[in-house]
Design a protein around this motif. Structure first.
Motif, PDB file in Angstrom:
ATOM      1  N   ILE A   1      -6.953 -51.281  20.837  1.00  0.00           N
ATOM      2  CA  ILE A   1      -5.534 -51.640  20.749  1.00  0.00           C
ATOM      3  C   ILE A   1      -5.339 -53.079  21.218  1.00  0.00           C
ATOM      4  O   ILE A   1      -4.652 -53.865  20.558  1.00  0.00           O
ATOM      5  CB  ILE A   1      -4.663 -50.662  21.559  1.00  0.00           C
ATOM      6  N   ASP A   2      -5.938 -53.422  22.337  1.00  0.00           N
ATOM      7  CA  ASP A   2      -5.821 -54.797  22.851  1.00  0.00           C
ATOM      8  C   ASP A   2      -6.296 -55.809  21.815  1.00  0.00           C
ATOM      9  O   ASP A   2      -5.643 -56.833  21.588  1.00  0.00           O
ATOM     10  CB  ASP A   2      -6.630 -54.966  24.135  1.00  0.00           C
ATOM     11  N   GLN A   3      -7.422 -55.523  21.186  1.00  0.00           N
ATOM     12  CA  GLN A   3      -7.962 -56.439  20.176  1.00  0.00           C
ATOM     13  C   GLN A   3      -7.051 -56.527  18.957  1.00  0.00           C
ATOM     14  O   GLN A   3      -6.825 -57.608  18.413  1.00  0.00           O
ATOM     15  CB  GLN A   3      -9.359 -56.001  19.762  1.00  0.00           C
ATOM     16  N   ALA A   4      -6.519 -55.394  18.531  1.00  0.00           N
ATOM     17  CA  ALA A   4      -5.661 -55.376  17.343  1.00  0.00           C
ATOM     18  C   ALA A   4      -4.358 -56.124  17.579  1.00  0.00           C
ATOM     19  O   ALA A   4      -3.813 -56.724  16.651  1.00  0.00           O
ATOM     20  CB  ALA A   4      -5.363 -53.935  16.930  1.00  0.00           C
ATOM     21  N   LEU A   5      -3.863 -56.098  18.805  1.00  0.00           N
ATOM     22  CA  LEU A   5      -2.566 -56.715  19.095  1.00  0.00           C
ATOM     23  C   LEU A   5      -2.677 -58.119  19.666  1.00  0.00           C
ATOM     24  O   LEU A   5      -1.654 -58.781  19.872  1.00  0.00           O
ATOM     25  CB  LEU A   5      -1.772 -55.828  20.063  1.00  0.00           C
ATOM     26  N   ALA A   6      -3.884 -58.595  19.877  1.00  0.00           N
ATOM     27  CA  ALA A   6      -4.100 -59.883  20.544  1.00  0.00           C
ATOM     28  C   ALA A   6      -3.367 -61.041  19.870  1.00  0.00           C
ATOM     29  O   ALA A   6      -2.867 -61.933  20.542  1.00  0.00           O
ATOM     30  CB  ALA A   6      -5.593 -60.184  20.644  1.00  0.00           C
ATOM     31  N   ASN A   7      -3.300 -61.039  18.564  1.00  0.00           N
ATOM     32  CA  ASN A   7      -2.681 -62.156  17.839  1.00  0.00           C
ATOM     33  C   ASN A   7      -1.284 -61.826  17.325  1.00  0.00           C
ATOM     34  O   ASN A   7      -0.787 -62.498  16.431  1.00  0.00           O
ATOM     35  CB  ASN A   7      -3.587 -62.592  16.684  1.00  0.00           C
TER      36      ASN A   7
ATOM     37  N   SER B   1       5.918 -59.836  14.906  1.00  0.00           N
ATOM     38  CA  SER B   1       4.888 -59.739  13.863  1.00  0.00           C
ATOM     39  C   SER B   1       4.302 -58.324  13.796  1.00  0.00           C
ATOM     40  O   SER B   1       3.954 -57.844  12.717  1.00  0.00           O
ATOM     41  CB  SER B   1       3.782 -60.781  14.073  1.00  0.00           C
ATOM     42  N   PHE B   2       4.219 -57.651  14.933  1.00  0.00           N
ATOM     43  CA  PHE B   2       3.748 -56.267  14.953  1.00  0.00           C
ATOM     44  C   PHE B   2       4.694 -55.368  14.163  1.00  0.00           C
ATOM     45  O   PHE B   2       4.252 -54.460  13.469  1.00  0.00           O
ATOM     46  CB  PHE B   2       3.612 -55.779  16.401  1.00  0.00           C
ATOM     47  N   ALA B   3       5.986 -55.649  14.242  1.00  0.00           N
ATOM     48  CA  ALA B   3       6.993 -54.834  13.543  1.00  0.00           C
ATOM     49  C   ALA B   3       6.801 -54.858  12.031  1.00  0.00           C
ATOM     50  O   ALA B   3       7.205 -53.916  11.341  1.00  0.00           O
ATOM     51  CB  ALA B   3       8.397 -55.307  13.909  1.00  0.00           C
TER      52      ALA B   3
ATOM     53  N   ILE C   1       2.385 -53.015   9.311  1.00  0.00           N
ATOM     54  CA  ILE C   1       2.381 -51.554   9.252  1.00  0.00           C
ATOM     55  C   ILE C   1       0.983 -50.970   9.461  1.00  0.00           C
ATOM     56  O   ILE C   1       0.813 -49.983  10.185  1.00  0.00           O
ATOM     57  CB  ILE C   1       2.975 -51.059   7.912  1.00  0.00           C
ATOM     58  N   PHE C   2      -0.021 -51.573   8.867  1.00  0.00           N
ATOM     59  CA  PHE C   2      -1.379 -51.048   9.012  1.00  0.00           C
ATOM     60  C   PHE C   2      -1.845 -51.148  10.461  1.00  0.00           C
ATOM     61  O   PHE C   2      -2.478 -50.220  10.983  1.00  0.00           O
ATOM     62  CB  PHE C   2      -2.327 -51.794   8.074  1.00  0.00           C
ATOM     63  N   VAL C   3      -1.512 -52.232  11.134  1.00  0.00           N
ATOM     64  CA  VAL C   3      -1.862 -52.397  12.549  1.00  0.00           C
ATOM     65  C   VAL C   3      -1.108 -51.363  13.385  1.00  0.00           C
ATOM     66  O   VAL C   3      -1.665 -50.781  14.319  1.00  0.00           O
ATOM     67  CB  VAL C   3      -1.575 -53.832  13.034  1.00  0.00           C
ATOM     68  N   GLN C   4       0.143 -51.106  13.027  1.00  0.00           N
ATOM     69  CA  GLN C   4       0.911 -50.073  13.730  1.00  0.00           C
ATOM     70  C   GLN C   4       0.223 -48.718  13.606  1.00  0.00           C
ATOM     71  O   GLN C   4       0.073 -47.994  14.594  1.00  0.00           O
ATOM     72  CB  GLN C   4       2.320 -49.966  13.161  1.00  0.00           C
TER      73      GLN C   4
ATOM     74  N   GLY D   1      -2.893 -48.031  12.930  1.00  0.00           N
ATOM     75  CA  GLY D   1      -4.148 -48.029  13.678  1.00  0.00           C
ATOM     76  C   GLY D   1      -3.911 -47.875  15.169  1.00  0.00           C
ATOM     77  O   GLY D   1      -4.645 -47.155  15.866  1.00  0.00           O
ATOM     78  N   THR D   2      -2.875 -48.523  15.668  1.00  0.00           N
ATOM     79  CA  THR D   2      -2.526 -48.406  17.084  1.00  0.00           C
ATOM     80  C   THR D   2      -2.086 -46.990  17.393  1.00  0.00           C
ATOM     81  O   THR D   2      -2.480 -46.416  18.420  1.00  0.00           O
ATOM     82  CB  THR D   2      -1.418 -49.424  17.440  1.00  0.00           C
ATOM     83  N   GLU D   3      -1.296 -46.419  16.515  1.00  0.00           N
ATOM     84  CA  GLU D   3      -0.877 -45.027  16.706  1.00  0.00           C
ATOM     85  C   GLU D   3      -2.094 -44.103  16.751  1.00  0.00           C
ATOM     86  O   GLU D   3      -2.151 -43.195  17.591  1.00  0.00           O
ATOM     87  CB  GLU D   3       0.065 -44.596  15.579  1.00  0.00           C
ATOM     88  N   ARG D   4      -3.049 -44.325  15.884  1.00  0.00           N
ATOM     89  CA  ARG D   4      -4.252 -43.480  15.867  1.00  0.00           C
ATOM     90  C   ARG D   4      -5.024 -43.611  17.172  1.00  0.00           C
ATOM     91  O   ARG D   4      -5.476 -42.607  17.735  1.00  0.00           O
ATOM     92  CB  ARG D   4      -5.144 -43.844  14.671  1.00  0.00           C
ATOM     93  N   ALA D   5      -5.160 -44.824  17.672  1.00  0.00           N
ATOM     94  CA  ALA D   5      -5.857 -45.015  18.946  1.00  0.00           C
ATOM     95  C   ALA D   5      -5.103 -44.332  20.082  1.00  0.00           C
ATOM     96  O   ALA D   5      -5.716 -43.751  20.984  1.00  0.00           O
ATOM     97  CB  ALA D   5      -6.032 -46.503  19.227  1.00  0.00           C
ATOM     98  N   LEU D   6      -3.771 -44.356  20.029  1.00  0.00           N
ATOM     99  CA  LEU D   6      -2.977 -43.649  21.042  1.00  0.00           C
ATOM    100  C   LEU D   6      -3.156 -42.138  20.927  1.00  0.00           C
ATOM    101  O   LEU D   6      -3.184 -41.437  21.941  1.00  0.00           O
ATOM    102  CB  LEU D   6      -1.500 -44.033  20.933  1.00  0.00           C
ATOM    103  N   GLU D   7      -3.282 -41.633  19.711  1.00  0.00           N
ATOM    104  CA  GLU D   7      -3.568 -40.204  19.519  1.00  0.00           C
ATOM    105  C   GLU D   7      -4.908 -39.838  20.160  1.00  0.00           C
ATOM    106  O   GLU D   7      -5.034 -38.790  20.800  1.00  0.00           O
ATOM    107  CB  GLU D   7      -3.614 -39.850  18.035  1.00  0.00           C
ATOM    108  N   ILE D   8      -5.898 -40.690  19.984  1.00  0.00           N
ATOM    109  CA  ILE D   8      -7.217 -40.443  20.566  1.00  0.00           C
ATOM    110  C   ILE D   8      -7.120 -40.423  22.087  1.00  0.00           C
ATOM    111  O   ILE D   8      -7.680 -39.533  22.744  1.00  0.00           O
ATOM    112  CB  ILE D   8      -8.234 -41.495  20.076  1.00  0.00           C
ATOM    113  N   ILE D   9      -6.398 -41.373  22.656  1.00  0.00           N
ATOM    114  CA  ILE D   9      -6.205 -41.399  24.110  1.00  0.00           C
ATOM    115  C   ILE D   9      -5.537 -40.115  24.566  1.00  0.00           C
ATOM    116  O   ILE D   9      -5.979 -39.465  25.525  1.00  0.00           O
ATOM    117  CB  ILE D   9      -5.377 -42.631  24.520  1.00  0.00           C
ATOM    118  N   SER D  10      -4.480 -39.729  23.868  1.00  0.00           N
ATOM    119  CA  SER D  10      -3.739 -38.527  24.231  1.00  0.00           C
ATOM    120  C   SER D  10      -4.631 -37.292  24.200  1.00  0.00           C
ATOM    121  O   SER D  10      -4.631 -36.483  25.140  1.00  0.00           O
ATOM    122  CB  SER D  10      -2.556 -38.351  23.272  1.00  0.00           C
ATOM    123  N   GLU D  11      -5.389 -37.149  23.144  1.00  0.00           N
ATOM    124  CA  GLU D  11      -6.266 -35.982  23.018  1.00  0.00           C
ATOM    125  C   GLU D  11      -7.381 -36.022  24.050  1.00  0.00           C
ATOM    126  O   GLU D  11      -7.743 -34.988  24.633  1.00  0.00           O
ATOM    127  CB  GLU D  11      -6.845 -35.893  21.601  1.00  0.00           C
ATOM    128  N   ALA D  12      -7.927 -37.187  24.302  1.00  0.00           N
ATOM    129  CA  ALA D  12      -9.009 -37.306  25.277  1.00  0.00           C
ATOM    130  C   ALA D  12      -8.540 -36.879  26.666  1.00  0.00           C
ATOM    131  O   ALA D  12      -9.269 -36.182  27.383  1.00  0.00           O
ATOM    132  CB  ALA D  12      -9.532 -38.744  25.301  1.00  0.00           C
TER     133      ALA D  12
END
Length: 114
Positions: free
Chosen positions: A19-25, A30-32, A35-38, A40-51
């Motif tokens: 997430i940090d790498q994806a949002l660095a720039n 610009s994040f708004a 959409i694809f970065v959003q 991907g970030t949501e997916r990484a948050l899902e992984i964190i949540s499940e973990a």
């Protein structure tokens, strides 16, 4: 079979790093529009949540400043209430909630390894 807590904590750190790498720039504006970065970030948050669901409460109790219940619930919200998830919410989680989560997870991992 229970998963090893150290492996789960490493997976959480990996997702935070992605997430940090994806949002660095990106800025919030610009994040708004990224959409694809959003997604991907949501997916990484899902992984964190499940973990986090695979970590014992006795371990999580060591870092009570983190709302582990909210972390666990986030994945369900992203998956099942996706219409209530917007770029502002995801940005706020990434900017405000992930840094203290990284600190807590890093600490828990260090405790397990010592």
């Amino acid at each position: 079979m229970a998963r090893r807590s150290d492996v789960v904590l490493e997976e959480i750190l990996e997702a935070i790093t992605l997430i940090d790498q994806a949002l660095a720039n990106h800025t919030q504006a610009s994040f708004a529009t990224a959409i694809f970065v959003q997604r991907g970030t949501e997916r990484a948050l899902e992984i964190i949540s499940e973990a986090v669901r695979h970590l014992p409460d006795t371990l999580l109790d060591v870092r009570p400043e983190i709302s582990w219940v909210d972390v666990r619930a986030l994945g369900n919200r992203i998956r099942h209430e996706y219409w209530r998830v917007d770029s502002q919410l995801i940005w706020a989680i990434a900017m405000d909630d992930l840094p203290p989560l990284r600190t807590a997870v890093t600490d828990l991992l260090a405790r397990l390894r010592s």
